[in-house]
Design a protein around this motif. Structure first.
Motif, short mmCIF file in Angstrom:
data_model
loop_
_atom_site.label_atom_id
_atom_site.label_comp_id
_atom_site.label_asym_id
_atom_site.label_seq_id
_atom_site.Cartn_x
_atom_site.Cartn_y
_atom_site.Cartn_z
N PHE A 227 66.73 45.08 44.01
CA PHE A 227 67.98 44.70 43.33
C PHE A 227 68.24 45.62 42.15
CE2 PHE A 227 69.36 42.35 39.46
CZ PHE A 227 70.71 42.29 39.74
N TYR A 228 67.22 45.86 41.33
CA TYR A 228 67.39 46.75 40.17
C TYR A 228 67.86 48.14 40.62
CZ TYR A 228 64.78 43.29 37.37
OH TYR A 228 64.37 42.15 36.73
N LYS A 229 67.29 48.61 41.72
CA LYS A 229 67.67 49.94 42.21
C LYS A 229 69.14 49.95 42.63
CE LYS A 229 66.14 53.90 44.73
NZ LYS A 229 65.21 54.56 45.64
N GLU A 230 69.57 48.87 43.29
CA GLU A 230 70.97 48.78 43.73
C GLU A 230 71.91 48.79 42.51
OE1 GLU A 230 73.81 46.05 46.65
OE2 GLU A 230 71.86 45.25 46.01
N VAL A 231 71.56 48.01 41.48
CA VAL A 231 72.38 47.97 40.26
C VAL A 231 72.37 49.34 39.59
CG1 VAL A 231 72.62 46.98 37.94
CG2 VAL A 231 71.96 45.52 39.85
N GLU B 95 68.36 37.39 36.75
CA GLU B 95 67.74 36.08 36.47
C GLU B 95 68.43 34.95 37.23
OE1 GLU B 95 64.66 34.36 33.61
OE2 GLU B 95 65.01 36.34 34.42
N GLY B 96 69.14 34.04 36.52
CA GLY B 96 69.70 32.85 37.19
C GLY B 96 71.13 32.96 37.64
N THR B 97 71.75 34.14 37.46
CA THR B 97 73.15 34.34 37.88
C THR B 97 73.18 34.88 39.31
OG1 THR B 97 74.02 34.62 35.64
CG2 THR B 97 75.26 35.69 37.39
N THR B 98 74.16 34.44 40.08
CA THR B 98 74.24 34.76 41.51
C THR B 98 74.10 36.26 41.80
OG1 THR B 98 75.66 32.85 41.89
CG2 THR B 98 75.71 34.56 43.57
N ARG B 99 73.30 36.53 42.82
CA ARG B 99 73.10 37.90 43.30
C ARG B 99 73.97 38.10 44.53
NH1 ARG B 99 66.94 39.88 43.03
NH2 ARG B 99 67.41 39.49 40.83
N THR B 100 74.90 39.04 44.45
CA THR B 100 75.85 39.23 45.56
C THR B 100 75.69 40.63 46.16
OG1 THR B 100 77.48 39.79 43.86
CG2 THR B 100 77.60 37.57 44.79
N GLY B 101 76.41 41.60 45.60
CA GLY B 101 76.35 42.95 46.16
C GLY B 101 76.98 43.96 45.22
N ALA B 102 77.04 45.20 45.70
CA ALA B 102 77.44 46.34 44.87
C ALA B 102 78.78 46.14 44.16
CB ALA B 102 77.49 47.60 45.73
N GLN B 103 79.71 45.41 44.79
CA GLN B 103 81.04 45.25 44.18
C GLN B 103 80.96 44.56 42.82
OE1 GLN B 103 79.93 43.48 46.75
NE2 GLN B 103 80.36 41.32 46.34
N ASP B 104 79.91 43.75 42.61
CA ASP B 104 79.75 43.05 41.33
C ASP B 104 78.85 43.80 40.35
OD1 ASP B 104 81.37 40.87 41.80
OD2 ASP B 104 79.77 39.69 42.71
N TYR B 105 78.21 44.88 40.79
CA TYR B 105 77.23 45.56 39.94
C TYR B 105 77.75 46.82 39.26
CZ TYR B 105 74.24 42.48 42.74
OH TYR B 105 73.70 41.40 43.38
N CYS B 106 78.83 47.41 39.79
CA CYS B 106 79.44 48.52 39.06
C CYS B 106 80.00 47.93 37.76
CB CYS B 106 80.55 49.18 39.89
SG CYS B 106 81.99 48.13 40.18
N ILE B 107 80.31 48.76 36.80
CA ILE B 107 80.73 48.25 35.49
C ILE B 107 82.01 47.42 35.59
CG2 ILE B 107 81.46 48.87 33.14
CD1 ILE B 107 78.41 49.18 33.70
N GLN B 108 82.98 47.89 36.37
CA GLN B 108 84.23 47.13 36.52
C GLN B 108 83.97 45.76 37.16
OE1 GLN B 108 86.65 47.95 34.60
NE2 GLN B 108 88.25 48.50 36.04
N GLY B 109 83.05 45.75 38.14
CA GLY B 109 82.69 44.48 38.79
C GLY B 109 82.05 43.52 37.81
#
Length: 298
Positions: free
Chosen positions: A202-206, A69-83
């Protein structure tokens, strides 16, 4: 509905990163603040049915998870659980939620994030509620996981059940997530799909990040580090992440309070909002957790 419930949309930035969230009330009341983390491909608004049943004076914050939604979209490093945990911690500090212990609630992917957050930042939490969290080693695999394994084995590039591309696939996803059938007019289904499809890449990447090796069992691997009082809420008919995960949590966290909801699937917040709100507030208001009162699983 947001306006009617008194929720206000806000933004905060940390460096070049922007978080979008909605909130109501102010911290420092009689009970700890509530921070709610939504699941995969949802948004802060998925919590509206629960917020409707929370006391008006309760300070509540619903944040859009990284990239959603309104939170910044960056890349895989932020989408893994630790990120995601690192970003949520950044958010907590940005809005000053770390000034006193708060109550963290997460569902599904957000439950995985909430559990791992609890393992890494115990001093910030008064307690934590995990609603059908992902990230465990499940004794029984759900229908969804079985289908994913089949796709993995055969290396199919078929559609992921949680990322619909047609109205039929969207209807199948709703059936997978809810025990009580949700019947929506075709026009509304079409509108929902039209909102989702532009985000499907994006959903697929997450999705690939959270089911990948780094994240798949991230909660399981950190259960021994959780010291906060834990509440577990799970729909007995969950077809996305199997309810057998509740027994895993109870074995690892003997004093956790387990609530299994009859005739309810994965979307607990949607199917049983009043029940969920009451359970969360009862747990939030407790002065201490007595292990003897934790509900035992049959």
């Amino acid at each position: 509905m947001r306006r009617r419930l008194g929720l206000v949309i806000r933004y905060c930035t940390s460096g070049s990163y922007r978080f979008c969230y909605s909130s109501r009330g102010t911290p420092g009341g009689a009970t700890p603040s509530l921070l709610l983390l939504h699941g995969f491909s949802a948004s802060k608004d998925m919590w509206l049915p629960i917020v409707k049943h929370l006391p008006r004076g309760q300070h509540v914050v619903c944040v859009d998870m990284p990239g959603h939604e309104g939170t910044t979209r960056t890349g895989a490093q932020d989408y893994c659980i630790q990120g995601q945990v690192a970003r949520i911690h950044q958010f907590v500090k940005s809005i000053g939620l770390d000034k006193r212990p708060f109550h963290l609630v997460g569902t599904s992917m957000g439950g995985n994030v909430a559990g791992v957050y609890a393992a890494h930042h115990p001093a910030h939490l008064s307690r934590v509620t995990l609603m059908c969290p992902a990230g465990l080693v499940f004794p029984t695999e759900s229908e969804f996981i079985v289908r994913l394994r089949e796709m993995e084995k055969t290396q199919q590039q078929g559609s992921i059940p949680l990322i619909p591309t047609t109205t039929q696939e969207l209807e199948s996803m709703l059936k997978l997530c809810c025990y009580t059938p949700i019947s929506l007019p075709k026009q509304l289904l079409r509108g929902l799909l039209d909102n989702r499809v532009p985000n499907n890449d994006f959903y697929k990447e997450v999705f690939m990040e959270i089911v990948g090796e780094k994240s798949r069992h991230s909660l399981q691997e950190r259960l021994h580090l959780i010291t906060s009082p834990v509440q577990v809420i799970w729909g007995k008919e969950d077809q996305v992440v199997d309810v057998s995960g509740a027994a895993v949590l109870q074995a690892a966290l003997p004093n956790c309070q387990v609530e299994l909801i009859e005739n309810c699937g994965h979307s607990v917040a949607l199917e049983r909002p009043r029940k969920s709100a009451n359970l969360i507030m009862d747990f939030l208001s407790k002065k201490e957790v007595n292990g003897g009162n934790a509900k035992k699983l049959s």
